[in-house]
Design a protein around this motif. Structure first.
Motif: not given
Length: 522
Positions: A94-120
């Motif tokens: 979790x120490x590695x920040x991903x751009x969806x987190x950064x965008x959400x903090x800016x006020x973006x609505x964020x989401x995904x469908x299907x295969x996001x990060x993975x497998x893992x």
């Protein structure tokens, strides 16, 4: 979202914030889209983005495998900078920040469908959700193809949009599960496609069986594209198309022998098109070298505008923003001299889950690959131990190549004149160094590493790769490379016969590492 994000919304926001739609297929190689001239694959969605935006012809994934490639896209970092996330089917600290987190903090609505990060296993990484964002998986359908996902990607995108507040900027990750194996065998021909229409890549044998497999692959690319086109149509109907940055690409190369899971041209060269109608009306083709680690800084610069450089102090990335390509007045674009790729573990395909570590550098003319463990099998050991404890011959190995009619054909015909060399390139052990002249050998069939005429070239690329790996602290060159053998794999681990290493001291050292690894897993 992680609570330690410290971006100040009132100071860093770009007033004219664009939406972002990121569409990523699963295992699709360049040039497999009709915008590139491959008319046996119909991709009107991708073609629309390319025609009305920018078509890139030299885009490369950071890794030839799903989860490390996606982790690099999300962070803007090389896979060797991401610890467990830099290998397959492990964790994503979790120490590695991903751009969806950064965008959400800016006020973006964020989401995904299907295969996001993975497998893992992101849950073991103290994350509250998939790094790609909040998942939307409520709407299902009954597709005509048997082996494609029954998730209705486009309708889940519509569901996401319906929850959006008025004028709220959004980011959405459409992660198609296609054209990942398995394909419905014969579906391409059944759909009306013709064997003679196929362009067979030079690293594969030309046979009806392989051509049919390629048509099945093409049909799954078209399914991904149909879903993309539905999303584009939706954006146009609600008046959001012109203010949405649309990025379409793939995570790595096609799931065929000597492609996916290889840090070479066939495993990392991917399609890429980007559209931002409000900024650029399209018609440009870019041949410059691009890495998919450039996606994160591109998206963040678009969102933050003039404050982008300040944000990058808090979130340093190796990727470079591509937004300058949308500036019609700018002619002096800083171009990459090279892109870098890496792989560690892909499938469980060797004794005690050993990796196959590769690093590569690609320039406009050459591809240089460093194989750190040439004593290992690149496509996986040719034999495995079955559930009954017996050694399985022939079809019991090569698990770093996804099971397929093409692999079956190549195994069966491995002694045929047409197939023998290609089969050897796909599965045989490789030297510690490989060099390919991409202009004259785009399928990486003629290794020039031992050719005296190319020693100046290989020494230069060796130095550039080594310097960059040292600069970015790759464990494989800083002395801690075997840490990759300790990263837990969360899926099934197969059994293989113990290798017969020539050097007993080397074998004993590896045994000690692996014993420690297995103790941790137990």
């Amino acid at each position: 979202m992680n609570s330690d994000l410290n971006v100040k919304k009132d100071k860093s926001a770009n007033i004219d914030r664009p939406n972002i739609l990121f569409a990523i297929s699963d295992d699709q190689s360049f040039p497999h889209a009709s915008a590139y001239g491959e008319d046996w694959i119909k991709t009107p969605g991708f073609d629309k983005v390319a025609k009305e935006g920018i078509l890139f012809t030299n885009a490369f994934s950071a890794s030839p495998g799903c989860s490390p490639s996606r982790a690099a896209i999300l962070t803007g970092l090389n896979t060797w900078q991401l610890e467990q996330a830099g290998t397959h089917d492990s964790e994503f600290p979790s120490k590695y920040k991903v751009f969806p987190e950064i965008l959400e903090n800016l006020g973006y609505k964020v989401g995904f469908t299907g295969k996001g990060w993975g497998p893992g296993n992101w849950k073991e990484s103290e994350r509250e959700r998939n790094p790609a964002g909040k998942e939307y998986a409520e709407v299902y359908t009954k597709p005509l193809l048997k082996e494609v996902s029954n998730l209705d990607y486009a309708e889940n995108f519509n569901q996401f949009l319906s929850e959006r507040e008025k004028e709220e900027p959004f980011y959405f990750w459409f992660g198609s599960r296609e054209p990942h194996r398995v394909y419905e065998k014969g579906s391409g021909i059944k759909s009306g496609k013709k064997l003679e229409s196929v362009t067979v890549p030079g690293f594969l044998p030309d046979s009806p069986e392989v051509r049919s497999d390629l048509l099945d692959y093409a049909l799954e690319i078209e399914y991904f594209d149909q879903q993309l086109l539905r999303m584009l149509t939706k954006l146009e109907s609600i008046g959001e198309l012109e203010n949405t940055i649309i990025i379409v690409t793939s995570d790595n190369g096609m799931a065929f022998p000597y492609a996916k899971a290889n840090a070479n041209e066939n495993g990392t060269h991917v399609p890429l098109a980007i559209r931002w109608g409000k900024k650029y009306k399209g018609g440009k083709t870019v041949e410059d070298l691009i890495s998919l680690i450039d996606i994160a800084p591109t998206v963040l610069e678009a969102a933050y505008g003039k404050n982008f450089k300040e944000i990058m102090i808090d979130y340093p990335m190796e990727g470079k923003s591509l937004l300058n390509y949308f500036d019609q007045k700018l002619t002096n674009i800083e171009k990459r001299e090279a892109v870098f790729m890496a792989r560690e573990r892909h499938s469980s395909s060797r004794w005690n889950n050993l990796t196959y570590p590769q690093r590569s550098i690609r320039t406009n003319e050459y591809l240089y690959i460093r194989n750190f463990k040439p004593e290992r099998w690149p496509a996986g050991a040719p034999q495995k131990i079955g559930t009954d404890g017996r050694l399985e011959e022939m079809d019991g190995g090569y698990h770093d190549i996804d099971a397929s009619p093409t692999l079956d054909y190549m195994i069966t015909h491995q002694n045929d004149e047409q197939v023998a060399l290609l089969f050897e390139k796909a599965v045989s052990k490789r030297p510690s160094e490989e060099l390919y002249d991409i202009k004259n050998d785009p399928y990486c069939l003629n290794n020039l590493a031992e050719n005296s005429k190319y020693q100046y070239v290989i020494s230069g690329l060796r130095a550039k790769l080594g310097a960059y790996l040292m600069q970015t602290e790759d464990p494989r060159v800083t002395g801690n490379g075997d840490i990759y053998e300790t990263y837990k794999r969360y899926s099934h681990i197969r059994s293989f016969p113990e290798p017969n290493w020539k050097n007993d001291s080397s074998r004993n050292a590896e045994n000690a590492i692996l014993k420690n690894q297995l103790n941790k897993i137990d």
